[in-house]
Design a protein around this motif. Structure first.
Motif, PDB file in Angstrom:
ATOM      1  N   GLN A   1       0.838  -1.185   0.000  1.00  0.00           N
ATOM      2  CA  GLN A   1       0.000   0.000   0.000  1.00  0.00           C
ATOM      3  C   GLN A   1       0.887   1.254   0.000  1.00  0.00           C
ATOM      4  OE1 GLN A   1      -2.750  -0.231   3.310  1.00  0.00           O
ATOM      5  NE2 GLN A   1      -3.104  -2.404   2.976  1.00  0.00           N
ATOM      6  N   GLN A   2       0.255   2.406  -0.236  1.00  0.00           N
ATOM      7  CA  GLN A   2       0.981   3.665  -0.206  1.00  0.00           C
ATOM      8  C   GLN A   2       1.222   4.097   1.237  1.00  0.00           C
ATOM      9  OE1 GLN A   2       2.310   5.465  -2.752  1.00  0.00           O
ATOM     10  NE2 GLN A   2       1.698   3.789  -4.123  1.00  0.00           N
ATOM     11  N   HIS A   3       2.477   4.401   1.558  1.00  0.00           N
ATOM     12  CA  HIS A   3       2.830   4.872   2.897  1.00  0.00           C
ATOM     13  C   HIS A   3       3.678   6.139   2.760  1.00  0.00           C
ATOM     14  CE1 HIS A   3       1.387   1.188   4.837  1.00  0.00           C
ATOM     15  NE2 HIS A   3       1.973   0.521   3.863  1.00  0.00           N
ATOM     16  N   ARG A   4       3.290   7.161   3.480  1.00  0.00           N
ATOM     17  CA  ARG A   4       4.011   8.429   3.392  1.00  0.00           C
ATOM     18  C   ARG A   4       5.434   8.299   3.924  1.00  0.00           C
ATOM     19  NH1 ARG A   4       1.936  14.200   5.971  1.00  0.00           N
ATOM     20  NH2 ARG A   4       3.716  15.463   5.256  1.00  0.00           N
ATOM     21  N   ASP A   5       5.597   7.526   4.984  1.00  0.00           N
ATOM     22  CA  ASP A   5       6.902   7.363   5.622  1.00  0.00           C
ATOM     23  C   ASP A   5       7.271   5.880   5.640  1.00  0.00           C
ATOM     24  OD1 ASP A   5       9.097   7.150   7.289  1.00  0.00           O
ATOM     25  OD2 ASP A   5       8.358   8.570   8.771  1.00  0.00           O
ATOM     26  N   PRO A   6       8.168   5.442   4.770  1.00  0.00           N
ATOM     27  CA  PRO A   6       8.541   4.019   4.714  1.00  0.00           C
ATOM     28  C   PRO A   6       9.118   3.485   6.014  1.00  0.00           C
ATOM     29  CG  PRO A   6       9.265   5.159   2.737  1.00  0.00           C
ATOM     30  CD  PRO A   6       8.828   6.216   3.699  1.00  0.00           C
ATOM     31  N   TRP A   7       9.881   4.311   6.731  1.00  0.00           N
ATOM     32  CA  TRP A   7      10.463   3.865   8.000  1.00  0.00           C
ATOM     33  C   TRP A   7       9.356   3.552   9.007  1.00  0.00           C
ATOM     34  CZ3 TRP A   7      15.653   3.459   7.362  1.00  0.00           C
ATOM     35  CH2 TRP A   7      16.259   4.260   6.379  1.00  0.00           C
ATOM     36  N   ALA A   8       8.355   4.427   9.052  1.00  0.00           N
ATOM     37  CA  ALA A   8       7.227   4.217   9.957  1.00  0.00           C
ATOM     38  C   ALA A   8       6.412   3.003   9.535  1.00  0.00           C
ATOM     39  CB  ALA A   8       6.338   5.456   9.994  1.00  0.00           C
ATOM     40  N   ALA A   9       6.312   2.765   8.217  1.00  0.00           N
ATOM     41  CA  ALA A   9       5.549   1.616   7.730  1.00  0.00           C
ATOM     42  C   ALA A   9       6.180   0.306   8.185  1.00  0.00           C
ATOM     43  CB  ALA A   9       5.466   1.661   6.200  1.00  0.00           C
ATOM     44  N   VAL A  10       7.504   0.229   8.157  1.00  0.00           N
ATOM     45  CA  VAL A  10       8.185  -0.979   8.627  1.00  0.00           C
ATOM     46  C   VAL A  10       7.896  -1.199  10.114  1.00  0.00           C
ATOM     47  CG1 VAL A  10      10.459  -1.971   9.133  1.00  0.00           C
ATOM     48  CG2 VAL A  10      10.002  -0.953   6.893  1.00  0.00           C
ATOM     49  N   CYS A  11       7.930  -0.125  10.887  1.00  0.00           N
ATOM     50  CA  CYS A  11       7.644  -0.252  12.330  1.00  0.00           C
ATOM     51  C   CYS A  11       6.201  -0.669  12.565  1.00  0.00           C
ATOM     52  CB  CYS A  11       7.944   1.070  13.033  1.00  0.00           C
ATOM     53  SG  CYS A  11       9.709   1.505  13.049  1.00  0.00           S
ATOM     54  N   GLU A  12       5.289  -0.133  11.770  1.00  0.00           N
ATOM     55  CA  GLU A  12       3.881  -0.495  11.923  1.00  0.00           C
ATOM     56  C   GLU A  12       3.662  -1.949  11.563  1.00  0.00           C
ATOM     57  OE1 GLU A  12       0.038  -0.194  13.090  1.00  0.00           O
ATOM     58  OE2 GLU A  12       1.680   1.239  13.401  1.00  0.00           O
ATOM     59  N   ALA A  13       4.394  -2.442  10.573  1.00  0.00           N
ATOM     60  CA  ALA A  13       4.307  -3.858  10.211  1.00  0.00           C
ATOM     61  C   ALA A  13       4.735  -4.728  11.387  1.00  0.00           C
ATOM     62  CB  ALA A  13       5.186  -4.142   8.994  1.00  0.00           C
ATOM     63  N   SER A  14       5.779  -4.316  12.074  1.00  0.00           N
ATOM     64  CA  SER A  14       6.232  -5.047  13.254  1.00  0.00           C
ATOM     65  C   SER A  14       5.154  -5.079  14.328  1.00  0.00           C
ATOM     66  CB  SER A  14       7.507  -4.392  13.815  1.00  0.00           C
ATOM     67  OG  SER A  14       7.864  -4.931  15.071  1.00  0.00           O
ATOM     68  N   VAL A  15       4.480  -3.948  14.520  1.00  0.00           N
ATOM     69  CA  VAL A  15       3.415  -3.873  15.528  1.00  0.00           C
ATOM     70  C   VAL A  15       2.240  -4.777  15.153  1.00  0.00           C
ATOM     71  CG1 VAL A  15       1.719  -2.349  16.616  1.00  0.00           C
ATOM     72  CG2 VAL A  15       4.068  -1.559  16.280  1.00  0.00           C
ATOM     73  N   LEU A  16       1.933  -4.873  13.869  1.00  0.00           N
ATOM     74  CA  LEU A  16       0.843  -5.745  13.427  1.00  0.00           C
ATOM     75  C   LEU A  16       1.137  -7.204  13.778  1.00  0.00           C
ATOM     76  CD1 LEU A  16       0.041  -4.236   9.910  1.00  0.00           C
ATOM     77  CD2 LEU A  16      -1.420  -4.155  11.946  1.00  0.00           C
ATOM     78  N   VAL A  17       2.375  -7.623  13.570  1.00  0.00           N
ATOM     79  CA  VAL A  17       2.753  -8.996  13.918  1.00  0.00           C
ATOM     80  C   VAL A  17       2.658  -9.202  15.422  1.00  0.00           C
ATOM     81  CG1 VAL A  17       4.622 -10.689  13.885  1.00  0.00           C
ATOM     82  CG2 VAL A  17       4.245  -9.226  11.901  1.00  0.00           C
ATOM     83  N   TYR A  18       3.146  -8.237  16.170  1.00  0.00           N
ATOM     84  CA  TYR A  18       3.101  -8.342  17.631  1.00  0.00           C
ATOM     85  C   TYR A  18       1.663  -8.440  18.135  1.00  0.00           C
ATOM     86  CZ  TYR A  18       3.963  -7.346  22.550  1.00  0.00           C
ATOM     87  OH  TYR A  18       4.006  -7.426  23.938  1.00  0.00           O
ATOM     88  N   ALA A  19       0.780  -7.625  17.558  1.00  0.00           N
ATOM     89  CA  ALA A  19      -0.617  -7.627  17.988  1.00  0.00           C
ATOM     90  C   ALA A  19      -1.260  -8.988  17.771  1.00  0.00           C
ATOM     91  CB  ALA A  19      -1.392  -6.548  17.240  1.00  0.00           C
TER      92      ALA A  19
END
Length: 232
Positions: free
Chosen positions: A81-99
């Motif tokens: 998907q489109q993400h304004r901040d790629p660095w933040a997108a990687v961190c959010e992906a990590s949070v999704l796995v953790y959740a």
């Protein structure tokens, strides 16, 4: 993106059936040992046929790691998907796995205990962790043209290591470890790399723009932020 389950591509009935097989398998592995547990025993405990088991999973070890396969697919879709901040997108992906794992910590603990006891499973776990790291690395390089490969792999490895550290805290503790703990640690990782946006004042219409970045900020990130500000 909402915190949906990793099995979102399956029907509710299929997801429930797979979850029942995974739970039954992990319980049997914990009680009897991985090598001592047969596919027939797992199928019987889960209330499915042997053929159904093999349609859902390739083998006993696939039962242990099925969540990761589904999560990796989910993250590929998320990062596409489109993400304004790629660095933040990687961190959010990590949070999704953790959740996903934090939603049922007892199951995560049972899986962790099984993996620790079987060398072949520990080896596969190492490979699985690397697949997350590689996915993040490839995404950053594609999203930030010109990014130094060392910065891409370094950030990806750091995010993956932080995620695993916080997840182990969750697994080893009887207390809840909220996702906010992971988010704070990931913010610190972004700060160390110089890619955590600050609370800078909104830019004015001046003809001259002065930008200040931490020395550690990757060149590709500096270019991305300047282009974003100049285009706004």
């Amino acid at each position: 993106m909402s915190d949906t389950t990793a099995a979102q591509g399956l029907s509710a009935a299929q997801a429930a059936s797979r979850a029942a097989v995974v739970a039954a398998a992990l319980e049997l592995f914990a009680e009897q040992g991985f090598d001592q547990t047969s596919v027939e025993q797992i199928a019987q405990a889960a209330g499915v046929s042997r053929s159904t088991f093999f349609r859902q999973f390739g083998g006993k070890d696939d039962v242990v790691f099925t969540d990761h396969e589904e999560l990796l697919d989910m993250l590929r879709d998320f990062l596409a998907q489109q993400h304004r901040d790629p660095w933040a997108a990687v961190c959010e992906a990590s949070v999704l796995v953790y959740a996903h794992f934090a939603a049922d910590p007892e199951l995560a603990r049972r899986r962790y205990q099984v993996v620790r006891q079987v060398p072949a499973l520990r080896d596969r776990e190492i490979v699985t962790v690397f697949r997350y790291e590689r996915l993040f690395d490839e995404y950053l390089r594609a999203s930030l043209p010109g990014l130094d490969p060392v910065d891409a792999v370094g950030f990806s490895a750091l995010v993956t290591a932080i995620h695993n550290h916080v997840l182990r805290r969750l697994i080893r503790s009887a207390k809840k470890v909220p996702a906010s703990v992971l988010r704070t640690a990931l913010d610190d990782a972004r700060r160390r790399f110089g890619v955590l946006p600050g609370d800078d004042a909104a830019p004015t219409a001046d003809d001259v723009v002065v930008a200040v970045f931490p020395r550690a900020t990757p060149t590709a990130e500096i270019v991305r932020r300047l282009r974003e500000q100049l285009d706004s």
